[in-house]
Design an enzyme around this catalytic site. Structure first.
Site, PDB file in Angstrom:
ATOM      1  CG  ASN A 244      56.161  80.391  31.208  1.00  0.00           C
ATOM      2  OD1 ASN A 244      55.098  80.960  31.201  1.00  0.00           O
ATOM      3  ND2 ASN A 244      56.881  80.312  32.538  1.00  0.00           N
TER       4      ASN A 244
ATOM      5  CD  GLU B 122      51.638  77.141  34.998  1.00  0.00           C
ATOM      6  OE1 GLU B 122      51.827  78.088  34.303  1.00  0.00           O
ATOM      7  OE2 GLU B 122      50.471  76.803  35.571  1.00  0.00           O
TER       8      GLU B 122
ATOM      9  NE  ARG C 233      50.856  84.186  30.612  1.00  0.00           N
ATOM     10  CZ  ARG C 233      49.793  82.647  30.577  1.00  0.00           C
ATOM     11  NH1 ARG C 233      48.886  82.795  29.850  1.00  0.00           N
ATOM     12  NH2 ARG C 233      50.091  81.757  31.403  1.00  0.00           N
TER      13      ARG C 233
HETATM   14  N1  LIG Z   1      60.743  80.756  28.148  1.00  0.00           N
HETATM   15  C1  LIG Z   1      60.665  82.055  28.389  1.00  0.00           C
HETATM   16  N2  LIG Z   1      61.243  82.999  27.518  1.00  0.00           N
HETATM   17  C2  LIG Z   1      61.172  84.245  27.926  1.00  0.00           C
HETATM   18  N3  LIG Z   1      60.722  84.823  29.042  1.00  0.00           N
HETATM   19  C3  LIG Z   1      59.880  83.985  30.061  1.00  0.00           C
HETATM   20  C4  LIG Z   1      60.218  82.643  29.742  1.00  0.00           C
HETATM   21  N4  LIG Z   1      59.605  81.813  30.876  1.00  0.00           N
HETATM   22  C5  LIG Z   1      59.089  82.802  31.486  1.00  0.00           C
HETATM   23  N5  LIG Z   1      59.477  84.315  31.198  1.00  0.00           N
HETATM   24  C6  LIG Z   1      59.024  85.574  31.786  1.00  0.00           C
HETATM   25  O1  LIG Z   1      58.971  85.187  33.064  1.00  0.00           O
HETATM   26  C7  LIG Z   1      57.464  85.766  33.607  1.00  0.00           C
HETATM   27  C8  LIG Z   1      56.847  84.956  34.555  1.00  0.00           C
HETATM   28  O2  LIG Z   1      56.591  83.649  34.153  1.00  0.00           O
HETATM   29  P1  LIG Z   1      55.141  83.016  34.762  1.00  0.00           P
HETATM   30  O3  LIG Z   1      55.724  82.907  36.376  1.00  0.00           O
HETATM   31  O4  LIG Z   1      55.064  81.858  34.090  1.00  0.00           O
HETATM   32  O5  LIG Z   1      54.175  83.973  34.798  1.00  0.00           O
HETATM   33  P2  LIG Z   1      53.109  84.223  33.528  1.00  0.00           P
HETATM   34  O6  LIG Z   1      53.476  83.486  32.342  1.00  0.00           O
HETATM   35  O7  LIG Z   1      51.949  84.168  33.952  1.00  0.00           O
HETATM   36  O8  LIG Z   1      53.748  85.797  32.952  1.00  0.00           O
HETATM   37  C9  LIG Z   1      56.820  85.809  32.322  1.00  0.00           C
HETATM   38  O9  LIG Z   1      56.077  86.887  32.074  1.00  0.00           O
HETATM   39  C10 LIG Z   1      58.052  86.271  31.131  1.00  0.00           C
HETATM   40  O10 LIG Z   1      58.360  87.594  31.310  1.00  0.00           O
HETATM   41 MG   LIG Z   2      53.611  81.288  32.407  1.00  0.00          MG
END
Ligand SMILES: Nc1ncnc2c1ncn2[C@@H]1O[C@H](COP(=O)(O)OP(=O)(O)O)[C@@H](O)[C@H]1O
Ligand SMILES: [Mg+2]
Lengths: 143, 101
Positions: free
Chosen positions: A50, A46, A104
């Site tokens: 991300n 995960e 997502r």
């Molecule tokens: N490393 C990262 N850099 C920038 N934005 C991030 C990062 N990790 C997470 N995010 C933001 O947080 C949101 C939620 O992440 P997550 O819970 O993994 O759900 P998803 O990846 O399914 O969208 C992402 O949609 C993104 O907007």
């Molecule tokens: Mg994610």
């Protein structure tokens, strides 16, 4: 036990499998259950995903992963120097996705939070994101 | 990840093999959706017997296909999930929404 690894790789999706396998192999130095190992691999997947799809959305960058063992605790840190997160509390909410990919699930942080003992996110817009998570493993092997 | 598609009348059986993560999610999604549209599929069975790993990218794939099939008035069934996959599915609350076996 005390040990650590530090690896970095370009933000290509094909490295997601490599990174979780590497973290899993490293964690296997500890007495660890099959379920704990699976939890760690899933959480790592995960965080790495991300960094690749959100941190470096549309651009190529470098993802760094550090894994550290101290005693029976494994700590994993995933660092990107990508776009950062404006509102961390919002991003961490279950089902929240800031991505325009409608498939997502917004469950990445929830997986990390549930499958690990601790999760800490530091981020700055335009600078990058650092995700640190820990899990104490192998309690079942105590007598 | 590999995927084999089989037909039982208007039911599509998708047999997945390997690790389901973000690197293959879009391709899996497109291939299944194409089949659904081209062959007038109403029901979908997703066979996870050979899936050794899935993260939340797989949740997106499952929810997306479920919506497609629902919109066609069909049924979707997810079968033979391994413990790691099961734990992710459970956490996402999918067991309350779709059918598992
Ligand atoms: N490393 C990262 N850099 C920038 N934005 C991030 C990062 N990790 C997470 N995010 C933001 O947080 C949101 C939620 O992440 P997550 O819970 O993994 O759900 P998803 O990846 O399914 O969208 C992402 O949609 C993104 O907007
Ligand atoms: Mg994610």
């Amino acid at each position: 036990m005390e040990n650590y690894i530090k690896i970095e790789f370009p933000s290509k999706s094909c490295n997601e499998a490599f990174a979780r396998a590497a973290a899993g192999a490293f964690a296997s130095q500890l007495d660890i259950t099959v379920e704990e190992l699976a939890d760690i691999k899933t959480a790592v997947s995960e965080a790495i995903t991300n960094a690749i799809v959100h941190g470096y959305a549309g651009i190529r960058g470098v993802v760094e992963m550090q894994c550290r063992i101290s005693g029976r605790t494994i700590e994993i840190t995933v660092i990107d120097k990508g776009r950062g997160i404006a509102d961390i509390a919002l991003a961490m909410q279950p089902l929240y996705s800031g991505s325009d990919d409608e498939e997502r699930s917004g469950m990445g942080f929830t997986v990390m939070q549930s499958f690990m003992d601790t999760l800490h996110v530091e981020s700055q817009v335009g600078v990058g994101t650092t995700v640190t998570m820990t899990k104490k493993v192998g309690a079942i092997f105590d007598d | 990840m590999e995927m084999r598609l089989e037909y039982l009348g208007s039911t599509l059986v998708a047999k997945l093999d390997g690790e389901l993560d973000q690197s293959c999610a879009a391709e899996i999604r497109e291939r299944i959706d194409n089949e659904i549209n081209l062959h007038g599929i109403t029901n979908l069975v997703m066979d996870f017997n050979n899936v050794s790993f899935m993260d939340s990218s797989g949740i997106g794939v499952l929810i997306g296909r479920y919506k497609q099939i629902k919109a066609r008035g069909g049924k979707m069934l997810v079968i033979r999930t391994q413990p790691q996959v099961d734990k992710v599915i459970e956490l996402a609350g999918l067991k309350r929404i779709m059918d598992f076996d």
